[in-house]
Write an enzyme that holds these catalytic residues in place. Sequence first.
Site, PDB file in Angstrom:
ATOM      1  N   ASP A 141      44.955 -45.516  22.130  1.00 34.56           N
ATOM      2  CA  ASP A 141      45.098 -46.526  21.060  1.00 34.56           C
ATOM      3  C   ASP A 141      44.310 -46.090  19.833  1.00 34.56           C
ATOM      4  OD1 ASP A 141      45.494 -48.820  19.624  1.00 34.56           O
ATOM      5  OD2 ASP A 141      44.396 -50.134  20.959  1.00 34.56           O
TER       6      ASP A 141
ATOM      7  N   GLU B 279      42.974 -51.387  11.596  1.00 32.78           N
ATOM      8  CA  GLU B 279      43.920 -52.194  12.393  1.00 32.78           C
ATOM      9  C   GLU B 279      43.191 -53.020  13.442  1.00 32.78           C
ATOM     10  OE1 GLU B 279      46.637 -53.324  15.632  1.00 32.78           O
ATOM     11  OE2 GLU B 279      44.941 -51.973  15.804  1.00 32.78           O
ATOM     12  N   GLU B 280      42.122 -52.477  14.005  1.00 28.04           N
ATOM     13  CA  GLU B 280      41.462 -53.139  15.134  1.00 28.04           C
ATOM     14  C   GLU B 280      40.614 -54.344  14.716  1.00 28.04           C
ATOM     15  OE1 GLU B 280      42.226 -52.637  18.084  1.00 28.04           O
ATOM     16  OE2 GLU B 280      42.824 -50.566  18.381  1.00 28.04           O
TER      17      GLU B 280
END
Length: 367
Positions: A117, A151-152
């Site tokens: 990820d 994004e996280e």
Amino acid sequence: MRLTTLPFLALFALANASLQQVIALDHELISLHKSLVETESISGNETAVGQFLAEYLAQSGFTVETQTVGRGRENIYAYFGETRNTSVLLTSHIDTVPPYIPYYVFLDRIYGRGSCDAKGSVAAQVIAAKSLYASGEIAEGDLSLLFVVGEEVDGAGMAHASEQLNVSWNNAVFGEPTELKLGVGHKGVYHLDIAVEGKASHSGYPQLGIDANKKLIDILYGIEHAEFPKDDLLGNTTVNVGLIHAGTAGNVVSPHAFAKVLIRVANNAQAVHGIVQSVIDKTGFENVHVEEHQLEEPVYLDYKVPGFNSTVLAYFTDVPNLKREDMGKYLYGPGSILVAHGDDEYVTVSELQGALDGYKDLVRFLL
Ligand SMILES: *[C@@H]1O[C@H](CO)[C@@H](O)[C@H](O)[C@H]1NC(C)=O
Ligand SMILES: *[C@@H]1O[C@H](CO)[C@@H](O)[C@H](O)[C@H]1NC(C)=O
Ligand SMILES: *[C@@H]1O[C@H](CO)[C@@H](O)[C@H](O)[C@H]1NC(C)=O
Ligand SMILES: *[C@@H]1O[C@H](CO)[C@@H](O)[C@H](O)[C@H]1NC(C)=O
Ligand SMILES: *[C@@H]1O[C@H](CO)[C@@H](O)[C@H](O)[C@H]1NC(C)=O
């Protein structure tokens, strides 16, 4: 005998040549993935990995633009030649969750923070684009790459690209761990805190106090038993009361109660919001404070592509941060979300290779 061996040999030579090419490509995929994973890039600290990737893409013949999102934090946009608007976009994110975990290989598994990820997706997308271009299957204007920061945590990178990049595409493929299946969609989210203020008193004289715990229990019971919208594809809306802080002691009427509620929304986040509001209103309690952290609608993706399986996802992505309605959106990548944020995050070598083929097939399909 000659007649039969000659074609056989020719065939063997051909197979061998393409095998060589495949090995070279796979080698580059594995080594790019290794460099990406080895470069720490916890959200907020993406400078080094961004610089590395921008240089790598420029050396590979892409035109590379960087887009500053915050101090030292840059999105990367890459394409062939001068045509910024392309038919297809391959995109993923270059930040990871903490803590940093070093790269290592065990059997067919590649471990390390971001291995799955989403640096597996990033590496496979880059090599897919290079390989399609090198073989002449795509040309300028067909394909671009966008790699974003943040994004996280809050999706700031994709939101920035969406607002500022001034580029349009017909279709985008988002890279996230989907076990090489096309994501059908993912639930939205309603994340709220509920705080109730009461008044302390001796538990023997409850009429002198105001019991905050009792009020919170009533509200949470109402939310747990409310009828929320369902969805044919995404299933039920589900409620998780993940944290409760309440009261002071067994013999004291509770002066305060607090809960964190996270609702995964299968359909219509606005309606879910309204239902929660009416549950709270119906109690008629005073001194109930609601703080809303997140209210996001579910995301429905395009997923019908011959030769690909599909899957429903239960995690949030950057897809809704790309505010473009008039385009197709797909979600696909190597690795499993089940290990994505854990200490044992990994991707297998064969899934990485599978993703390279998968991205190439998706680009071919979308062109
Ligand atoms: C930021 O990442 C770099 C490598 O990419 C690393 O050397 C550095 O320690 C990180 N800084 C912080 C504050 O985590
Ligand atoms: C977007 O790009 C086009 C050219 O492709 C240009 O004409 C237009 O002014 C740009 N818009 C903004 C807001 O920068
Ligand atoms: C590229 O897309 C932007 C944003 O939609 C648009 O403003 C611009 O006109 C497009 N450029 C070309 C050459 O089509
Ligand atoms: C959805 O909720 C219904 C009850 O409303 C239940 O019967 C069903 O099993 C749930 N479905 C899933 C997939 O959990
Ligand atoms: C799709 O799923 C089926 C059943 O699990 C499996 O046999 C098949 O190989 C899968 N196809 C692809 C392209 O992954």
